[in-house]
Enzyme design. Structure first.
Site, PDB file in Angstrom:
ATOM      1  N   SER A 124       0.836  -1.193   0.000  1.00  0.00           N
ATOM      2  CA  SER A 124       0.000   0.000   0.000  1.00  0.00           C
ATOM      3  C   SER A 124       0.878   1.253   0.000  1.00  0.00           C
ATOM      4  O   SER A 124       1.766   1.387  -0.840  1.00  0.00           O
ATOM      5  CB  SER A 124      -0.962  -0.045   1.192  1.00  0.00           C
ATOM      6  OG  SER A 124      -2.026   0.861   1.021  1.00  0.00           O
ATOM      7  N   ASP A 265      -5.543  -4.310  -2.624  1.00  0.00           N
ATOM      8  CA  ASP A 265      -4.515  -3.754  -1.741  1.00  0.00           C
ATOM      9  C   ASP A 265      -3.621  -4.836  -1.125  1.00  0.00           C
ATOM     10  O   ASP A 265      -4.104  -5.850  -0.624  1.00  0.00           O
ATOM     11  CB  ASP A 265      -5.203  -2.967  -0.620  1.00  0.00           C
ATOM     12  CG  ASP A 265      -4.253  -2.065   0.144  1.00  0.00           C
ATOM     13  OD1 ASP A 265      -3.378  -2.597   0.842  1.00  0.00           O
ATOM     14  OD2 ASP A 265      -4.394  -0.835   0.035  1.00  0.00           O
TER      15      ASP A 265
END
Length: 400
Positions: A124, A265
Site C-alpha cells: 500500500s 490492496d
C-alpha cells in the site's frame, strides 16, 4: 509516549551450540511483546577488573556471551558491536497518510552515508514510499531518493484531493463505507477511474530505473482476488499497475488486472511483507517501520471510530502473522537476524484517534518531522537492550 525498538542480537563470535540456543530463543519468543518471556537461562557472572580478586559467587562455567564496553551503559543493555549498522533492509507498512512518518524516517536514514539499503518490502502506501526511494536512488543516489520522496509528499499535501488519497491507499474498505455511506454498502458505487492515478505515479516514479543495478531489491505486495493470497512483485516485474494494485482499496478502486489476475490492496496479505523480506535479504539487520497504530486506550462507540479501529487491528494482525511465521519457519536455522522497529504511535500522541485520510498540511508535517526524529534516535541509540543476557533485545528510550 515512547519509542519502542525491538531487536535480536547475534554475536558472530559465539560457538555453534550457543548460536543454536540463541536462535531457538529468538524464534520461540514473541519478540514484539512489551514483556517478553524467554526460557530460563543461566545468568553470566559479572566481569571483574583484572586488579580485583574474583568474587567467589561469580565462579562457575564460563558464560556463553561476554560483552565488554568502553563506557558503562544502562542496566539490561549491551553495546552493539557495529552501530549504526552498515547494511540494512527495510519493511515499510502501509497506512494512508500515516506513511508520511515513513517519509521522515527514510529521509533521515538516507543522510547516513555509512548505511547501505539492501532490500525493501512494502504494501500500500509503504510500497509507494519504497518505489519512490528506489527509483530516485537508481537515478540520483541518496540525494535523488530524498528529492523524489520530498517532491511526492509535498505535492500530495498541497493537492489534498481525493485522487491524492487514492495514490497512497488513503481509504480503507471500512473507512470508505463510512465516507460514502449506503451507496457503497449496496454495491452501487462506480469505482474510481485509475487512469489519472497511473499517470500521477508514472510522473513521480521511473519504473524502468527499478531494474538498474544500483537500485535496492524490491518486494512489493498485492493481494490476489481469486484466492486471497499475497503476491510479491520484484524489480523487473514492477510497473504502474503493480503500484496501483498494492494501493487498491476494493470499495473505491477498480480491481487492477495484471497478467490476467485481479488484485487488491497488498495490506490484506501482509502489511508489510516481513517473512519474505527475512528470507530474501542478504543482511542480518531488518528495520520495520510501522505506521498503523497497534494501541488505543479508548473504546470506540461511533460507527466511524469502530471502523477505524477495526482497520488498525486487521492491518497489524497481518503483521503479527508474518512475525509468527518467521519464528516457526526459521527456528532451526540459527540465522544471525536482528529485528528492529520504529513505530509512529510511539512518536505521535493520539495517532490511533487520527484518520489515515487526513491530508492536512500541519498533520503531514508533524508526521514527517516525527519520523525524522524517531530515526535519529534509532541511529544514535548505539545500544540494544537485553533480557537475561540473551540474544533477544528490547529498549524503550524516553521520547523527547
Amino acid at each position: 509516549m515512547s519509542e519502542k525498538i525491538v531487536g535480536a542480537h547475534h554475536d558472530s563470535g559465539l560457538q555453534g551450540a550457543a548460536r543454536t540456543a540463541a536462535s531457538r530463543l529468538l524464534f520461540a519468543t514473541d519478540i514484539w511483546s512489551g514483556a517478553p518471556s524467554p526460557p530460563p537461562a543461566a545468568e553470566p557472572p559479572p566481569v571483574s577488573p583484572p586488579t580485583r580478586t574474583p568474587d567467589p559467587v561469580a565462579q562457575g562455567p564460563a558464560p556463553a556471551l561476554v560483552v565488554t564496553t568502553p563506557a558503562p551503559v544502562a542496566h539490561g543493555q549491551v553495546r552493539s558491536e557495529q552501530w549504526p549498522v552498515r547494511k540494512l533492509s527495510l519493511a515499510l507498512q502501509g497506512g494512508g497518510t500515516f506513511a508520511a512518518f515513513t517519509w521522515g524516517v527514510l529521509e533521515r536514514l538516507l543522510e547516513e552515508p555509512t548505511i547501505e539499503i539492501d532490500t525493501i518490502s512494502g504494501a500500500s502506501a509503504g510500497a509507494i514510499n519504497a518505489l519512490l526511494l528506489a527509483s530516485g536512488f537508481a537515478e540520483g543516489g541518496r540525494e535523488g531518493a530524498r528529492a523524489r520522496l520530498s517532491r511526492f509528499w509535498i505535492r500530495l499535501m498541497h493537492e489534498a484531493s481525493f485522487r491524492s488519497l487514492m495514490l497512497i491507499g488513503g481509504f480503507s474498505p471500512a473507512g470508505s463505507s463510512v465516507a460514502f455511506g449506503p451507496t457503497l454498502r449496496s454495491g452501487q458505487f462506480d469505482p474510481f477511474d485509475l487512469d489519472p492515478l497511473r499517470q500521477a505515479l508514472s510522473r513521480d516514479i521511473n519504473f524502468a530505473a527499478l531494474c538498474d543495478a544500483k537500485c535496492p531489491k524490491l518486494l512489493i505486495a498485492a493481494t490476489r482476488i481469486r484466492d486471497g493470497q499475497q503476491q510479491i512483485f520484484r524489480n523487473e516485474a514492477i510497473s504502474a499497475d503493480v503500484a496501483l494494485a498494492s494501493t487498491c482499496p476494493p470499495l473505491v478502486h477498480c480491481a487492477v488486472e495484471i497478467d490476467g489476475e485481479g488484485y487488491w490492496d497488498g495490506g490484506f496479505g501482509g502489511n508489510p511483507p516481513l517473512l519474505r523480506l527475512a528470507q530474501e535479504t542478504t543482511t542480518s539487520d531488518l528495520l520495520l517501520i510501522q505506521v498503523t497504530p497497534a494501541r488505543d486506550n479508548y473504546v470506540p462507540i461511533t460507527l466511524a471510530a469502530i471502523d477505524r479501529r477495526l482497520d488498525q487491528i486487521a492491518a497489524n494482525a497481518a503483521l503479527n502473522t508474518e512475525i509468527a511465521a518467521i519464528e516457526w519457519a526459521q527456528s532451526n536455522a540459527a540465522p544471525a537476524l536482528r529485528l528492529s522497529r520504529i513505530a509512529a504511535e510511539d512518536s505521535v500522541d493520539g495517532l490511533a484517534q487520527r484518520s489515515s485520510a487526513d491530508l492536512g498540511r500541519g498533520f503531514i508535517r508533524l508526521l514527517h518531522r516525527s519520523g525524522r526524529e524517531a530515526a535519529g534516535r534509532w541511529l544514535g541509540q548505539g545500544t540494544v537492550g537485553t533480557e537475561a543476557q540473551c540474544a533477544l533485545t528490547a529498549a524503550e528510550p524516553a521520547l523527547l
